[in-house]
Scaffold this motif. Structure first.
Motif, PDB file in Angstrom:
ATOM      1  N   UNK A 342     118.073 -85.041  38.084  1.00 30.70           N
ATOM      2  CA  UNK A 342     116.762 -84.459  38.368  1.00 30.70           C
ATOM      3  C   UNK A 342     116.250 -84.912  39.738  1.00 30.70           C
ATOM      4  N   UNK A 343     117.128 -84.904  40.721  1.00 32.39           N
ATOM      5  CA  UNK A 343     116.770 -85.346  42.066  1.00 32.39           C
ATOM      6  C   UNK A 343     115.898 -84.296  42.753  1.00 32.39           C
ATOM      7  N   UNK A 344     115.054 -84.761  43.654  1.00 33.10           N
ATOM      8  CA  UNK A 344     114.209 -83.869  44.454  1.00 33.10           C
ATOM      9  C   UNK A 344     114.513 -83.968  45.945  1.00 33.10           C
ATOM     10  N   UNK A 345     115.319 -84.942  46.335  1.00 36.18           N
ATOM     11  CA  UNK A 345     115.681 -85.101  47.742  1.00 36.18           C
ATOM     12  C   UNK A 345     117.006 -85.852  47.825  1.00 36.18           C
ATOM     13  N   UNK A 346     117.740 -85.574  48.886  1.00 36.90           N
ATOM     14  CA  UNK A 346     119.029 -86.230  49.075  1.00 36.90           C
ATOM     15  C   UNK A 346     119.374 -86.327  50.551  1.00 36.90           C
ATOM     16  N   UNK A 347     120.342 -87.186  50.842  1.00 38.24           N
ATOM     17  CA  UNK A 347     120.786 -87.391  52.221  1.00 38.24           C
ATOM     18  C   UNK A 347     122.312 -87.450  52.232  1.00 38.24           C
ATOM     19  N   UNK A 348     122.901 -86.750  53.195  1.00 42.47           N
ATOM     20  CA  UNK A 348     124.348 -86.802  53.416  1.00 42.47           C
ATOM     21  C   UNK A 348     124.577 -87.467  54.762  1.00 42.47           C
ATOM     22  N   UNK A 349     125.356 -88.537  54.771  1.00 41.23           N
ATOM     23  CA  UNK A 349     125.721 -89.232  56.011  1.00 41.23           C
ATOM     24  C   UNK A 349     127.226 -89.190  56.165  1.00 41.23           C
ATOM     25  N   UNK A 350     127.683 -88.770  57.324  1.00 46.59           N
ATOM     26  CA  UNK A 350     129.110 -88.813  57.628  1.00 46.59           C
ATOM     27  C   UNK A 350     129.279 -89.445  59.003  1.00 46.59           C
ATOM     28  N   UNK A 351     129.963 -90.599  59.019  1.00 50.74           N
ATOM     29  CA  UNK A 351     130.119 -91.387  60.241  1.00 50.74           C
ATOM     30  C   UNK A 351     131.573 -91.824  60.352  1.00 50.74           C
ATOM     31  N   UNK A 352     132.066 -91.793  61.576  1.00 50.42           N
ATOM     32  CA  UNK A 352     133.418 -92.306  61.824  1.00 50.42           C
ATOM     33  C   UNK A 352     133.315 -93.636  62.549  1.00 50.42           C
ATOM     34  N   UNK A 353     133.909 -94.673  61.918  1.00 47.38           N
ATOM     35  CA  UNK A 353     133.948 -95.997  62.528  1.00 47.38           C
ATOM     36  C   UNK A 353     135.402 -96.390  62.683  1.00 47.38           C
ATOM     37  N   UNK A 354     135.815 -96.585  63.931  1.00 46.21           N
ATOM     38  CA  UNK A 354     137.208 -96.896  64.243  1.00 46.21           C
ATOM     39  C   UNK A 354     138.105 -95.799  63.659  1.00 46.21           C
ATOM     40  N   UNK A 355     138.938 -96.166  62.684  1.00 48.45           N
ATOM     41  CA  UNK A 355     139.871 -95.198  62.108  1.00 48.45           C
ATOM     42  C   UNK A 355     139.506 -94.855  60.667  1.00 48.45           C
ATOM     43  N   UNK A 356     138.218 -94.926  60.336  1.00 45.26           N
ATOM     44  CA  UNK A 356     137.782 -94.643  58.966  1.00 45.26           C
ATOM     45  C   UNK A 356     136.566 -93.729  58.999  1.00 45.26           C
ATOM     46  N   UNK A 357     136.582 -92.715  58.149  1.00 45.86           N
ATOM     47  CA  UNK A 357     135.448 -91.818  57.999  1.00 45.86           C
ATOM     48  C   UNK A 357     134.651 -92.274  56.777  1.00 45.86           C
ATOM     49  N   UNK A 358     133.369 -92.536  56.975  1.00 49.65           N
ATOM     50  CA  UNK A 358     132.487 -92.981  55.899  1.00 49.65           C
ATOM     51  C   UNK A 358     131.604 -91.801  55.484  1.00 49.65           C
ATOM     52  N   UNK A 359     131.687 -91.431  54.226  1.00 49.12           N
ATOM     53  CA  UNK A 359     130.903 -90.327  53.680  1.00 49.12           C
ATOM     54  C   UNK A 359     129.997 -90.899  52.585  1.00 49.12           C
ATOM     55  N   UNK A 360     128.695 -90.690  52.731  1.00 47.82           N
ATOM     56  CA  UNK A 360     127.726 -91.229  51.777  1.00 47.82           C
ATOM     57  C   UNK A 360     126.790 -90.121  51.327  1.00 47.82           C
ATOM     58  N   UNK A 361     126.620 -90.007  50.019  1.00 48.36           N
ATOM     59  CA  UNK A 361     125.681 -89.054  49.431  1.00 48.36           C
ATOM     60  C   UNK A 361     124.654 -89.865  48.643  1.00 48.36           C
ATOM     61  N   UNK A 362     123.384 -89.745  49.022  1.00 44.96           N
ATOM     62  CA  UNK A 362     122.306 -90.490  48.378  1.00 44.96           C
ATOM     63  C   UNK A 362     121.283 -89.510  47.811  1.00 44.96           C
ATOM     64  N   UNK A 363     120.832 -89.759  46.588  1.00 44.33           N
ATOM     65  CA  UNK A 363     119.775 -88.934  46.014  1.00 44.33           C
ATOM     66  C   UNK A 363     118.723 -89.833  45.364  1.00 44.33           C
ATOM     67  N   UNK A 364     117.536 -89.288  45.180  1.00 42.27           N
ATOM     68  CA  UNK A 364     116.424 -90.060  44.618  1.00 42.27           C
ATOM     69  C   UNK A 364     116.232 -89.783  43.135  1.00 42.27           C
ATOM     70  N   UNK A 365     117.318 -89.402  42.457  1.00 45.69           N
ATOM     71  CA  UNK A 365     117.231 -89.088  41.033  1.00 45.69           C
ATOM     72  C   UNK A 365     117.029 -90.318  40.168  1.00 45.69           C
ATOM     73  N   UNK A 366     117.145 -90.110  38.872  1.00 46.49           N
ATOM     74  CA  UNK A 366     116.844 -91.181  37.920  1.00 46.49           C
ATOM     75  C   UNK A 366     117.977 -92.181  37.753  1.00 46.49           C
ATOM     76  N   UNK A 367     119.139 -91.936  38.356  1.00 43.85           N
ATOM     77  CA  UNK A 367     120.239 -92.898  38.300  1.00 43.85           C
ATOM     78  C   UNK A 367     120.922 -92.917  36.949  1.00 43.85           C
ATOM     79  N   UNK A 368     121.676 -94.000  36.717  1.00 46.22           N
ATOM     80  CA  UNK A 368     122.384 -94.151  35.449  1.00 46.22           C
ATOM     81  C   UNK A 368     123.694 -93.406  35.386  1.00 46.22           C
TER      82      UNK A 368
END
Length: 410
Positions: A342-368
């Protein structure tokens, strides 16, 4: 202060036990070498070698723990299981491990190293401690013929208390010497007895074998899913459209009204085409190939039922396998956030550091969210197939953070 005292005590304990460990290790190494050499020409050669290696590993294990007194943690065990269905193969497997010979090398070197550092450390500790407590014992050993200033220091009360002051002043130096004397052998033990390249390669091979099997299983399950969706979805709609067109053709031959049947067949074919497009997107979204990962993620964010921010370089391109894995990580994260959190907002971050791609998906839902759930496990297999890692942090109340690290050499 307490930590410093414990560290110095551990270093002194390592030095004091060094000569005893050295004598034991050298005696065992010599005895084992003689016995194994003598019986090697008999049928007892193999069992004798394996038995000697077992005892050597036990002694080396004691040395790893003893080095841990100084290093702060025991040295990890470097051995790998010795596979073999015959005595000769087991012997070969044990002999092929560099750790077997590193154990022997350390037990051999331990005698001179342990004696030298142990005696030196004990002398430093005893001399400094004796100077500190000189007033308690120096009066019992008078030496009127001692040269100056020892005669004054040993035979007079002011001299004895001067020795105490000197001992206290030199105590930091004595502590430093004890730690240095202990650190050298402990670090050398860590270098010889710790897991090396052989252990790392064996573990990496085992990990790759497990990952390959998981990938094979995942691909088999994916093929079964595609086959089922084709059979129950697009194929069924196409068969229905064919039957409808056949009925329309029959009506046309009898001058009947076939307009409704043709419209129905067209709708059925449209549904089948939509189903096929959905399947294609599930295998590899065409937008990844045409416009790249950032554009594909922007499309996912735009289709999401809640507001999603996308952070990353729009012009950055990655290998196709990396882009595909990153896309499905984000797609699964957004889908779960919408359906279950039941999230209402989210963030997608994609960053390349050296030889690794970091992909992060964050939401403000209820968790669990369950890190071992079927959807996350499928993503984990997909990411691990590229030698990457996937983690999920989802405390009750949120936020939920899905993070993937994907190696990207090019």
């Amino acid at each position: 202060m307490r930590k410093s005292i414990m560290s110095t005590g551990a270093a002194l304990g390592y030095l004091v036990t060094g000569p005893f460990a050295g004598v034991l290790g050298f005696a065992w190494t010599l005895a084992a070498a003689i016995v194994v050499t003598l019986v090697s020409i008999t049928h007892l050669g193999g069992p004798a070698f394996l038995g000697a290696a077992r005892v050597t590993r036990i002694l080396a294990g004691f040395e790893r723990r003893r080095a841990g007194w100084v290093l702060g943690a025991p040295v990890p065990t470097p051995y790998v299981p010795a596979a073999g269905d015959t005595m000769g193969r087991k012997v070969g497997a044990v002999a092929a491990q560099p750790a077997t010979w590193c154990d022997l090398a350390w037990l051999t070197l331990l005698l001179p190293i342990g004696l030298a550092t142990g005696i030196a450390g004990l002398v430093v500790a005893v001399v400094d401690l004796a100077a500190v407590v000189a007033p308690a014992w120096a009066w019992a050993v008078p030496n009127p013929h001692a040269p100056f200033p020892m005669k004054w220091l040993m035979t007079t009360t002011p001299g004895r208390f001067t020795l105490t002051v000197i001992g206290l002043a030199l105590m930091p130096v004595a502590v430093w010497l004890i730690r240095v004397l202990a650190a050298g052998p402990a670090r050398l033990a860590g270098m010889l007895l710790a897991p090396g390249e052989y252990r790392r390669l064996v573990e990496q091979t085992q990990h790759l074998a497990q990952t390959r099997q998981r990938v094979v299983d995942a691909q088999a399950a994916e093929l079964r899913r595609i086959e089922r969706d084709l059979h129950d979805g697009a194929q069924a709609r196409m068969v229905a459209a064919g039957m409808t067109l056949a009925l329309a053709s029959r009506k046309l031959r009898t001058n009947g009204d076939a307009g409704a049947d043709v419209d129905l067949a067209r709708r059925q074919l449209d549904d089948a085409l939509t189903e096929l497009r959905r399947l294609v997107r599930g295998i590899h979204p065409p937008i990844l190939t045409d416009r790249g990962l950032h554009a594909a993620l922007a499309a996912l964010a735009g289709d999401s039922p809640f507001v999603v921010e996308l952070h990353g370089d729009p012009d950055q391109r990655y290998p196709a396998a990396v882009e595909s894995a990153a896309y499905f990580v984000v797609a699964e994260g957004l889908t779960n956030a919408a359906k279950h959190a039941e999230a209402t907002a989210g963030v997608i971050d994609i960053v390349r550091r050296d030889h690794t791609v970091h992909v992060t998906v964050t939401d403000n839902g209820r968790g669990g969210a369950d890190p071992a759930g079927a959807g996350i496990d499928g993503l984990r297999r997909r990411v691990e197939a590229l030698d990457g890692t996937l983690t999920l942090a989802s405390p009750l109340g949120g936020p939920t953070v899905l993070h993937a690290e994907l190696p990207c050499a090019s």
